[in-house]
Design an enzyme around this catalytic site. Structure first.
Site, PDB file in Angstrom:
ATOM      1  N   TRP A 100       0.825  -1.218   0.000  1.00 27.06           N
ATOM      2  CA  TRP A 100       0.000   0.000   0.000  1.00 27.06           C
ATOM      3  C   TRP A 100       0.852   1.259   0.000  1.00 27.06           C
ATOM      4  O   TRP A 100       0.511   2.246  -0.654  1.00 27.06           O
ATOM      5  CB  TRP A 100      -1.018  -0.039   1.143  1.00 27.06           C
ATOM      6  CG  TRP A 100      -2.020  -1.095   0.834  1.00 27.06           C
ATOM      7  CD1 TRP A 100      -2.136  -2.321   1.413  1.00 27.06           C
ATOM      8  CD2 TRP A 100      -2.999  -1.061  -0.217  1.00 27.06           C
ATOM      9  NE1 TRP A 100      -3.126  -3.047   0.795  1.00 27.06           N
ATOM     10  CE2 TRP A 100      -3.678  -2.291  -0.201  1.00 27.06           C
ATOM     11  CE3 TRP A 100      -3.370  -0.111  -1.165  1.00 27.06           C
ATOM     12  CZ2 TRP A 100      -4.697  -2.603  -1.103  1.00 27.06           C
ATOM     13  CZ3 TRP A 100      -4.389  -0.404  -2.058  1.00 27.06           C
ATOM     14  CH2 TRP A 100      -5.044  -1.639  -2.024  1.00 27.06           C
ATOM     15  N   ASP A 106      -1.679   6.720   6.235  1.00 30.01           N
ATOM     16  CA  ASP A 106      -2.753   5.844   5.791  1.00 30.01           C
ATOM     17  C   ASP A 106      -3.042   4.848   6.907  1.00 30.01           C
ATOM     18  O   ASP A 106      -2.258   3.931   7.156  1.00 30.01           O
ATOM     19  CB  ASP A 106      -2.322   5.114   4.516  1.00 30.01           C
ATOM     20  CG  ASP A 106      -3.390   4.151   3.997  1.00 30.01           C
ATOM     21  OD1 ASP A 106      -4.417   3.949   4.681  1.00 30.01           O
ATOM     22  OD2 ASP A 106      -3.191   3.591   2.905  1.00 30.01           O
ATOM     23  N   LYS A 142     -12.481  -1.948   6.960  1.00 32.26           N
ATOM     24  CA  LYS A 142     -11.800  -2.897   7.825  1.00 32.26           C
ATOM     25  C   LYS A 142     -12.340  -2.785   9.256  1.00 32.26           C
ATOM     26  O   LYS A 142     -12.894  -3.733   9.785  1.00 32.26           O
ATOM     27  CB  LYS A 142     -10.285  -2.665   7.804  1.00 32.26           C
ATOM     28  CG  LYS A 142      -9.609  -3.167   6.510  1.00 32.26           C
ATOM     29  CD  LYS A 142      -9.429  -2.072   5.496  1.00 32.26           C
ATOM     30  CE  LYS A 142      -8.376  -2.345   4.449  1.00 32.26           C
ATOM     31  NZ  LYS A 142      -8.574  -3.454   3.559  1.00 32.26           N
TER      32      LYS A 142
END
Lengths: 359, 359
Positions: free
Chosen positions: B102, B172, B196
């Site tokens: 990511w 993030d 999530k």
């Protein structure tokens, strides 16, 4: 409380069978042991849901094979920027038709990326008319011609498809997609937020002709590249999975109702009844040229604006909700999308007549 | 079928009470006669839902008063572009730490807008470590320092907050927000997709310090301007209303569980048990440096990869679902976010032991 008739311009009413099915499947989608919103978007259950949804949309709209169908996020307002970012293709000008608040918003945003030529505007009639096609000034050197097929705030709708000559025709169909027959083959690109005729907010349908895919400016964000999203089948990143599911249920419902042909007939009946009731009354008035009155959003004013508050309160008490006009124009607005039953329109007409009798 | 334990990396399990409440309120939210997904986003019902949700998030994360809290669309991947578009503020360089897939994606996207200096990278250890802070090369002339606090694919998590000097620290937090205590005051900006630890996909939380709002480049799309979204309280255009509602229900659930302090203790217990079981076995192995093993995503491989298929099939049969590792790395991965009960982790451990005994 019983279910009400909700005349919101969007998000708006959904078919009750859609909500019932979503309710039933909430904790366990067809024996999977999961809610749809818990599923991996790359797992077999969700992939099947996504494929069915996409195929149903292609079928309902008769999308030709040379178009890509995308399901994106961030609303039609994001498309106002994405369209010039993706399809200007090095050109410096685009043509826009201005028929109301949403055209105006699209024009303002496009101005960040190119010169905008307003090909025609209804502004001089306070957006109660669509300028005659003969008067449109379309520059053949522009990248595309953009218009808004239905204006939710001003209640103006196109009844046919403008001729864009050799330019790709681009259309914001947010508020009338799937409410009437339309030949997708006339368009370079159409787009629509789901929250009027297709489901809840949070997903935007983009249908784009192949030759307009892959032309984006270099600094276009990846998630806003039609080419990258098309290649990834709209799963470049995690899509709004539950919104896709509800969109899919709504499409299944529409197919069960007889598809676009059948719903269009119902929408014509609903709109005709309501406009007739307005035109026949001396209290209510719709200002829009009858040739371009919207079947989806019916704005009207009361001859005596001091009655507005009583009208809204009494309507609410009778389960006729969200009838206030947009804050920018005032008055009333009845949004009567696909999911609004004819009985809802009839209840509104009855209430309006009774209110007129007693005031 | 009974509800299963779903180890998906996202979208992922939601607390059952959240699903039950959503189910119960599906056709009629608290006597309104409407589903939440049918409500006008500007109406009183939805405004109350939105305000409660925002206040609950501020409370759970103890967000200081000088931060704006936004609820946007298009995922954390959209933020990869929005961050440089919004906060480069005329500078030409940003620093990024690369700790896995990511981070790598964020770096690639930022490269469209500025020079990216990779301040540190775990690539030489196949992303099984976080480089020591002493070795980070941060340029004080950069606009900001970006890192990813938890890598869902590689299973690497920061256990403290890096020191960015005078640079705004950008993080993030998609896959560990609300799973552990964190001092928001250390950050210039944090962002996280909801799917999530916070709800279904389709909404992205952005928490940005006041001084970083209003710096966007001129051609930034309106819906991607932090300033415009902050001014409109994330309703510049129609938000993903039902997703906000489900996010709100999840936050209410978390508050009822004792908030972030309590869930962090549970998450530590869950992760410790699972890593212990892996380390104690001779069949399973987790490659990550114990100092930065993720509490949320536990990747592991089997000593004999030919057993992978049998492992996944037998797990599925026992209601332990979506355990395959990301296609880019293979093996297994158990994602054990807030909504995964301890009993789910215990069931997985028991299954793993049994599988090891019999193979």
């Amino acid at each position: 409380m019983a279910r009400i008739y909700n005349f919101s311009a969007g998000p708006s009413m959904l078919p009750e069978p859609v909500l019932q099915q979503a309710q039933q499947e909430m904790l366990d989608w067809r024996g999977s042991g999961m809610s749809v919103m818990e599923m991996s978007h790359r797992g077999p259950h969700f992939m099947a849901i996504a494929e069915q949804m996409k195929n149903d949309l292609i079928e309902l709209l008769a999308v030709p094979a040379n178009y890509r169908v995308l399901f994106l996020q961030a609303g039609a307002s994001a498309q106002f920027a994405m369209i010039p970012q993706n399809i200007l293709n090095g050109k410096t000008k685009a043509c826009y038709v201005n028929t109301g608040a949403w055209s105006t918003a699209a024009i303002k945003e496009a101005g960040k990326y190119c010169e905008v030529q307003v090909a025609a505007s209804g502004e001089s009639t306070a957006f109660t008319t669509i300028p005659a096609y003969a008067d449109w000034r379309v520059d053949p050197a522009a990248a595309y011609l953009h218009y808004t097929s239905n204006e939710t705030i001003h209640g103006v709708e196109f009844n046919d498809i403008p001729d864009a000559g050799d330019l790709p025709l681009v259309c914001d169909m947010s508020s009338n997609i799937l409410s009437r027959r339309v030949d997708i083959g006339h368009y370079g690109l159409i787009y629509a937020g789901a929250q009027k005729n297709m489901g809840p907010s949070g997903v935007t349908v983009v249908i784009v002709r192949d030759d307009l895919v892959g032309l984006e400016a270099k600094n276009t964000p990846a998630v806003f590249s039609y080419a990258q999203q098309a290649k990834a089948d709209s799963m470049l990143n995690t899509p709004a999975t539950y919104n896709w599911y509800l969109l899919g249920l709504t499409l299944q419902w529409l197919k069960g109702e007889g598809g676009v042909v059948a719903i269009e007939q119902r929408n014509i009946r609903k709109a005709n009844k309501l406009y007739q009731a307005i035109d026949d009354s001396s209290l209510y008035r719709n200002p829009v040229d009858p040739a371009c009155r919207s079947r989806m959003n019916v704005p009207f004013v009361l001859a005596d604006a001091t009655l507005d508050k009583a009208f809204l309160e009494q309507a609410e008490q009778q389960g006729l909700s969200t009838l206030a006009g947009h804050r920018s124009v005032g008055g009333m607005r009845a949004s009567i999308y696909n999911a609004m039953p004819e009985a809802g329109v009839e209840a509104l007409i009855e209430f309006m007549a009774e209110f007129e009798r007693t005031h």
